[in-house]
Each structure stands twice: as C-alpha cells, then as structure tokens.
Design an enzyme around this catalytic site. Structure first.
Site, PDB file in Angstrom:
ATOM      1  N   LEU B 159       3.979  -4.940   5.742  1.00 44.06           N
ATOM      2  CA  LEU B 159       3.490  -3.858   6.591  1.00 44.06           C
ATOM      3  C   LEU B 159       2.065  -4.161   7.064  1.00 44.06           C
ATOM      4  O   LEU B 159       1.807  -4.292   8.255  1.00 44.06           O
ATOM      5  CB  LEU B 159       3.512  -2.525   5.835  1.00 44.06           C
ATOM      6  CG  LEU B 159       4.839  -1.793   5.707  1.00 44.06           C
ATOM      7  CD1 LEU B 159       5.822  -2.538   4.844  1.00 44.06           C
ATOM      8  CD2 LEU B 159       4.628  -0.397   5.125  1.00 44.06           C
ATOM      9  N   GLU B 431       0.105   1.611  -1.513  1.00 43.11           N
ATOM     10  CA  GLU B 431       1.153   2.594  -1.201  1.00 43.11           C
ATOM     11  C   GLU B 431       0.531   3.946  -0.823  1.00 43.11           C
ATOM     12  O   GLU B 431       1.026   5.003  -1.200  1.00 43.11           O
ATOM     13  CB  GLU B 431       2.077   2.732  -2.419  1.00 43.11           C
ATOM     14  CG  GLU B 431       3.464   3.313  -2.137  1.00 43.11           C
ATOM     15  CD  GLU B 431       4.276   2.565  -1.120  1.00 43.11           C
ATOM     16  OE1 GLU B 431       4.335   1.327  -1.209  1.00 43.11           O
ATOM     17  OE2 GLU B 431       4.831   3.226  -0.222  1.00 43.11           O
TER      18      GLU B 431
END
Lengths: 249, 583
Positions: B159, B431
């Site tokens: 990502l 995260e």
C-alpha cells in the site's frame, strides 16, 4: 493386524501439582489435563507401525470421566487412532481393575498387540501392563525403547538397569513403552478436525463385569518436604564433626 | 494465577475468555477448540519462541539473490503450515477448515506472543489470501489464494509509498493496461512501494504481492484522491516460472519486528511488473476496507500478546528476584520483590492492561464471526479503532512496566523484555496510527453516523445490571456509567462545534473512550469470574485475580477519563492553533 492402545488422562506433565488444602489429593479443578506422556509414545508407535503397513487398525481405549472421552480420546484419534472406546467412570480405578477391564476389551477386540505406557505419571504405579499380560496369559515386553514387528513376532528392546535387553515375543503380546521409544507428533489441524468424525463407543466398567471398588485407601497426600539450605564448611574435620552431630555417621 | 509453565499466555485465561465468557462452544466444538489452542501453544513455544533472540540479532540481509532471512523462521513456518494453521480460517472448498475467527485469533495470539516478527508472515499471508478469496476471480483464487492457504507461498500488502503513508490518496504507482489472459485483466505496474513486510525472503516458494495502484486516464494522468485506486496481484514469480519485474531496492532497519524483512520494492524498473486486476477498477480501497476490521483486530491482538508475555515474564521475575526487606524490617533474609507494594501495583496494572487487551480483541473477533447480524457489525465498526489502539498503547505500557520490574536487567539484551517493548512499539504506528484511529473513531464511527453508540451503551448497561446484582462487585458499575455519561455530554458539545475544530482533541477523546470500553470489558470479565465455581483453591485464586484486576482498573484507570475529556470538552485549541514559530 489390530493394535490396542490404552491411554490415560492425567495432569499435564508441565504443571506443578498443587495439593488440596485438606490433604485429600491433588487439586485438578480446571487444570490442564493431557494424555499420559508414556501412553502418547505408545500411541505414536502404534500409528507408526500402521503407517509402515504392518497394522491395519489402531484402537485407543481410555478409562475415566467424560473428559477422558471428549478430550483424551479425541486427541488420540487426532494423533492417528482409527476409533476409540471410552469406558466412562468418575471413580478412581486402580491398576488391577484397569487390567481387568482391558482384558475384557482384548477378549472382545482380539488385537495382536497391546502397546501402553509403562506407567502413568500421576500415580507412577507401573503395574497395569504386567497385570494385563498375566491376566491374558500373553508374553510381555516392558520398558520398550525399540519395537520391531517381524511377521508373527515382535522384537522389543528393553531399557534395563544394566543397559539394553532385546526380547522376541510371539504375537499376540503386550508391550509397555519407555520415554526413548519415539518422539510423539503434534496432531495437525486437519487431523484434530477429522478426529471428531472418527467413531467412539462409550461403555461402563459394569458392561465388562468388572468391580472397580478400590482395594487401597488414600490416607493423606502431602507436599514433599522443602529442601533445606546447604552450608559450606571450611574443612573435612568440621564436615565429619557436623555429620556426627547430626547422627549421620 | 498464571502457571509457571504458561510462557506465552495464561492457558486458564484463554480458556476463561473462550469458554466461560464468550461461549465459543455454542458455535464450535469446545474440545476441538481446546485441541487447537494446545497445539498452537506447543508449536509457538517450541518453534517460534526458540528463535526469538536470534531473529532479532540476525537481521535480514540483501544481496544479488534477494533477501535472506534466518533459516529458523522458515522452519517455524514450515511447522505452522504442516499443522494446517495457514488454512484454519478458510472455507472448506478452498482447502481450509472453516474455523471461526475467534478460534483463529486465540490460536494466533500464541504465535504473536512467542515471536511476533515470525508470526507476521502468516498474518500477512492470510490477509492477502482472504482478499483474493473475497474479490478475485475463480482462476485468481486457484492460482494465488490456494498456495497461500496451503502455506506454500506467502503474501504481502503493498500500500504505502515513500511519499504516501497514512494518506493513500498520494499513491503514484501506475498501472497500464496490458491485455487480458485466463487470470484476468493484465496490467503493467510501475512505482515504488515502501514498508513492505515480507516484501522479499528466501523461505517460501513464491511471494504474492497485492498492490494498490492507479490506472491513468486518457490524458495519461493519474486520477486524484483515493477513488482511482485499484488492487492488483503481482507475484514475485510469474505462472510461467519467469521472474516478475519486481526488485528489492533496499531493506529498512527497524528497532523491532526485525525478523520480518521490511523492504522498499521497485515495481517495473524494466518493462513493468505484471499484475492482474482484482475485481473492478477503482475498487481497491473499498476492497481493502472490507478487510480492515480483521486486520486491525489482528494488530491489536499482536500488541496484546506482546504485552501479555511481558507480564508473565515480570510475574515470574518478581517471584524470583530477592531484593530488600518488607517495610519496617531491617534484618533477616531479603524477600522476593513481589512482596513490595509498588511491584504488586505494577504487576496488577500489567495484568489489567494485558488481560484487558486480549479480552477486548477476542470479544471483537467474536463480533467478526457474527457478521450476519447488523447490530454486531455496527458494534464491531465502532470498537475496531479501540481494539487496534488500546492494546497497541497499553500492551506497550505493560512492556514498559516489565522493563521497570526487571530493573537494570530489563534494560539489557540478555532478557526478552526490552525486545518485547521494541517489537510492540510498531503497533501504535502501522495499520493506521493512533491519530488516524482517533479520527476514524470520532469522525467516521461517531459524528458521521453514531447509530452504534446506543448499541454499546446497551451493552454497558446490561453489564452494569449484572454487576450490581453481585455483592463483591457492587459499586463498580456506577462509575463506569458515569464515565459513559461524560462521553455523551462531551459528544453533545462536539456536535455543536464547527467541523474544522472537532478533531483538535480527537486523540484524548479516543483515550477516554477506550478506557470506558475497557472498563466495560473488565466488568464483563469480573461478572463472569464471580460466577465461576470457586470451590477449588486454584479457581478461587483465578476468579479473585480477575475481580482484583477489574477493581484496580476502576480505582486507578477509569478516573483518567475525566482528565482526558477536560481538554475535549473545553474545546481547547491551544495546541491546534499554535503558530509553528512558537514550537
């Protein structure tokens, strides 16, 4: 060939047993219970014999409370037993009664080989295998560190005081296992899940006509005495004097 | 109390959460769950814990062949695969075992406690395979998810980029259409991906990268924002056996989690890395978000597990370390430090943090399993930022106390507690940082749509009612309900405030909210513990331990809620409006 493996549910070998406050026994409430490690080795050996193509079926049997069936025998099937027989009882069953129940099961199942732990780690009796062999009138190979099936015989290498002794028994026979026979496997997840689907029959001691009433009475259970701290003495004379004072020499 | 043989988590506590509190037996065979937990504890201790120090001191290395990691990590993961644990949570038709997320989470917590860096590989692999299984075509599932479910290949999540961390709108990786084949719409990917855990290693047969990238418009420009993000499968080795155009530009040298090779990956240095589109273009972020709750709970769970092991280590150390004498006693033998009140205070704080964190994450895992029920899903959405953040912050606090209890020894690398602290320090960052979680909680989960708040309130009130009916817990519930009222009052004020100022103190709000949630989780545990059969001594001690930890949380932690809410309620903008020059 069919192999019968008796397995006992005992306090987990990693745990330090705690004595009940009233000295009536070991506190087992919500304590981790596991398959007796010697029995686990016996089961592993039976499964290996089957995997080597020398046996067709492994049957595990356990005598004990409901959990012996739901936990211990499930884990036996996860390790590789094809089916299980649970003789359910909440009473304490002493080695002779266990041997009698096992004899009745052997009469029914007719296994060529019974492999079991040499002793259970909770009571350390080391009697059941020998008693079972005597009741059955079958040859026995105890304290096995190596088991080799050879046609209608089994060669058992035994750990004895002086070293190793190998005996050759005619099948059917009874073998009890020592710690160095093998290293049991972890039951993998697929086998844990499959275990629930393998058959288990539930019986009671009465089904085998065995009276399990205890012949022994437990008077008291106590912790071993705490080890006293040592002392460093300056020389041999002081040591001898101290030992004499203690009445040790 | 925890058994001396509990090296990772307390077995009794895990059983308490799963069986006594969350009733896992209602949905899954209880003995099967126990067998899986015992298998996990044994495997984790024998194969993950055993190289905990080695994986820290022997960091991954990079040469012309790629990244090399400690061989024991590969061996441990081989055992993990042999045990079937990669497949645990997947559907039977995918080669899995259909276990509920709750059982998987409880199993995984043992591996995270033993060696979180090694456990990161299967965690990422499962997340990757779950995305492909949910959104990929049958051919993609067969080709890329199945080998991961079998534990033969590992997966990554690509990502972040050097310029795009918390803000994925800045992603610049470009995906040019390149035809179509049996695996779907093929693209050529070009770009740099940063912080890729497991980005390269030499222990799995292949590595499946899931890459967020943008497809350029007709003008050749990349679309702005996150709406243009699409998800691509780019394996390290292509189905024909050729190497994909993915290279390791460098390794990141981290303070913890060192066994997890963390890479800067270059996609498309030559002709462009081949990647197959997952689902439809532009759905990348939505797909990622679908998996977000589970991913964030897993991070919280790992943080809880790290805090938990440090608690068990300090508990053991405090009983062995002889130092000082009881207050007022001058002579005689020194006593174990657990006899000193301040050490007990620290231990009880650790217990409240660690066991509370684990309980919260397991509760949320149960909500994941109840995904058919809209109320459970709404409650899960609301609690997820807490399940991610609270264990990350307070598991770390437990790690910090563990060093303190160990004293100078805890500061040395001969003991595990400093490494546990370093490992856990990542969890408030990745995260979604604590700050991001605070904005998610206050913005998306409360101010935008606060419909889950009454659900949580009902849970608190139900627990309060049960607690008030138990003599030894009486008096606790009112302070929790009072703290909840303070949260409500604060939200009322926030909703009247201009939107651009609403987030000035989002993080203190998250802390306050998190503590109220944990107060409730502790009350739930205390009620369950109070109802246990306590005739046996060990059970009585266990139950009393839970109740004491609950009481300690209410005595020493819950009062902090009011302090945190002060700044939020006053609408303090002292920090938010401070001119940069004044720093």
């Amino acid at each position: 060939m069919k192999i019968l493996v008796p397995v006992k549910r005992v306090i987990d070998y990693n745990l330090k047993p705690r004595i009940k406050a009233d000295g009536s026994g070991v506190d087992l409430a919500n304590i981790k219970m596991s398959m007796n490690p010697f029995d686990e080795i016996a089961l592993e050996e039976a499964v290996r014999i089957k995997e080597a193509g020398k046996a067709e079926e492994v049957v595990a049997v356990s005598i004990g409370p409901a959990k012996a069936g739901s936990d211990t025998l499930k884990s036996a099937r996860a390790i590789g037993a094809d089916r299980a027989i649970h003789v359910e009882t909440d009473e304490e069953v002493e080695p002779l009664a266990v041997a009698k129940i096992l004899k009745a099961i052997v009469d029914e199942e007719q296994p060529q080989l019974v492999i079991m732990g040499k002793q259970a780690i909770d009571d350390d009796n080391n009697q059941t295998g020998q008693m079972l062999a005597a009741l059955l009138g079958r040859p026995q190979g105890t304290f096995a560190s190596k088991v080799e099936i050879d046609g209608d015989h089994v060669a058992v290498t035994r750990e004895v005081d002086g070293g190793l002794e190998t005996v050759r028994l005619a099948l059917p026979a009874v073998v009890t296992t020592d710690l160095r026979l093998n290293e049991p496997r972890f039951p993998a997840l697929p086998n844990i899940i499959k275990a629930a689907k393998k058959p288990m029959s539930t019986k009671s001691p009465a089904d085998y006509g065995v009276d399990t009433a205890p012949r022994l009475k437990t008077l008291k259970v106590a912790e071993p005495p705490v080890r006293q701290a040592g002392e460093i003495v300056p020389d041999v004379d002081t040591l001898v004097a101290k030992l004499k004072a203690m009445g040790a020499v | 109390m925890a058994e001396a043989t509990d090296k990772l988590l307390s077995r009794r506590d895990v059983q308490f959460c799963l069986h006594d509190w969350l009733n896992i037996g209602e949905t899954t065979d209880a003995e099967t769950v126990d067998a899986i937990i015992d298998l996990s504890a044994r495997l984790a201790e024998e194969h993950f814990l055993s190289h905990y120090k080695a994986s820290d001191t022997h960091e991954p290395s990079l040469d012309a062949d790629g990244v090399h990691i400690l061989p024991q990590i590969g061996e441990a993961l081989g055992h993990y695969a042999d045990a079937g644990l990669f497949a645990a949570g997947f559907a039977e038709e995918l080669g899995g075992f259909d276990l509920p997320f709750l059982a998987c989470a409880a199993s995984f917590a043992h591996f995270a406690a033993a060696n979180v860096a090694t456990a990161a590989y299967p965690m990422l692999t499962a997340a990757n395979a779950r995305l492909i299984a949910a959104f990929g075509s049958p051919a993609q599932v067969e080709a890329f998810a199945r080998p991961q479910i079998a534990g033969e290949w590992f997966g990554t999540m690509c990502l972040s980029e050097p310029q795009a961390g918390s803000s994925l709108a800045e992603i610049r990786t470009r995906a040019q259409p390149d035809g179509e084949d049996e695996l779907g719409q093929r693209y050529r990917l070009q770009g740099n991906k940063m912080w890729i855990s497991g980005g390269d290693q030499d222990v799995s047969g292949n590595i499946v990268h899931l890459v967020l990238a943008k497809v350029p418009g007709i003008d050749g420009k990349l679309p702005d924002g996150t709406a243009g993000l699409s998800l691509f499968i780019a394996p390290k080795i292509l189905p024909d056996g050729a190497r994909n155009d993915v290279s390791v530009a460098g390794l990141n040298h981290k303070m913890g989690y060192r066994g997890t090779a963390n890479c800067l990956l270059n996609f498309g240095e030559n002709n462009g890395a081949i990647g197959w589109l997952v689902g439809q273009p532009g759905e990348g972020l939505r797909q990622m978000f679908m998996m977000m709750n589970e991913a964030r709970i897993s991070v919280g769970l790992g943080a809880a597990a790290l805090g938990y092991r440090s608690y068990l280590l300090s508990l053991q150390y405090a009983q062995e370390r002889l130092q000082g004498r009881p207050m007022g006693v001058r002579d005689g033998e020194p006593v174990a430090i657990i006899h000193h009140p301040d050490v007990r205070r620290m231990l009880l704080s650790q217990k409240a943090y660690a066991e509370g964190s684990l309980a919260l994450c397991l509760y949320c895992a149960k909500l994941v399993d109840a995904h058919g029920d809209p109320d459970s899903t709404a409650l899960l959405d609301l609690l997820t930022p807490i399940a991610k953040t609270w264990p990350s912050e307070y598991g770390l606090a437990a790690n910090d106390i563990a060093i303190q209890i160990h004293g100078g020894y805890g500061y040395t690398r001969e003991f595990h507690v400093e490494q546990l602290w370093r490992d856990n320090r990542l969890n408030p960052i990745h995260e979604g940082t604590t700050g991001i979680q605070a904005m998610d909680l206050l913005g998306r989960k409360i101010l935008r749509d606060g419909s889950a708040l009454p659900l949580l309130k009902a849970k608190l009130e139900a627990a309060a009612k049960r607690a008030e009916s138990i003599e030894e817990l009486r008096g606790l519930a009112p302070s929790m309900l009072q703290a909840w009222s303070a949260i409500e009052a604060c939200l009322q004020q926030l909703s009247d405030r201009p939107a651009e100022r609403a987030f000035d103190n989002a993080t203190p709000f998250l802390w306050a909210f998190g503590h109220v949630v944990l107060g409730w989780i502790w009350l739930e545990q205390a009620v369950t513990a109070a109802r246990l059969d306590r005739s046996a001594e060990t059970q009585a001690h266990f139950a009393e331990g839970k109740i004491r930890a609950c009481r300690h949380f209410f005595d020493s932690e819950l009062p902090k809620v009011a302090a945190w809410l002060c700044a939020v309620e006053a609408g303090s903008d002292t920090a938010a409006t401070a001119p940069i020059e004044t720093f």
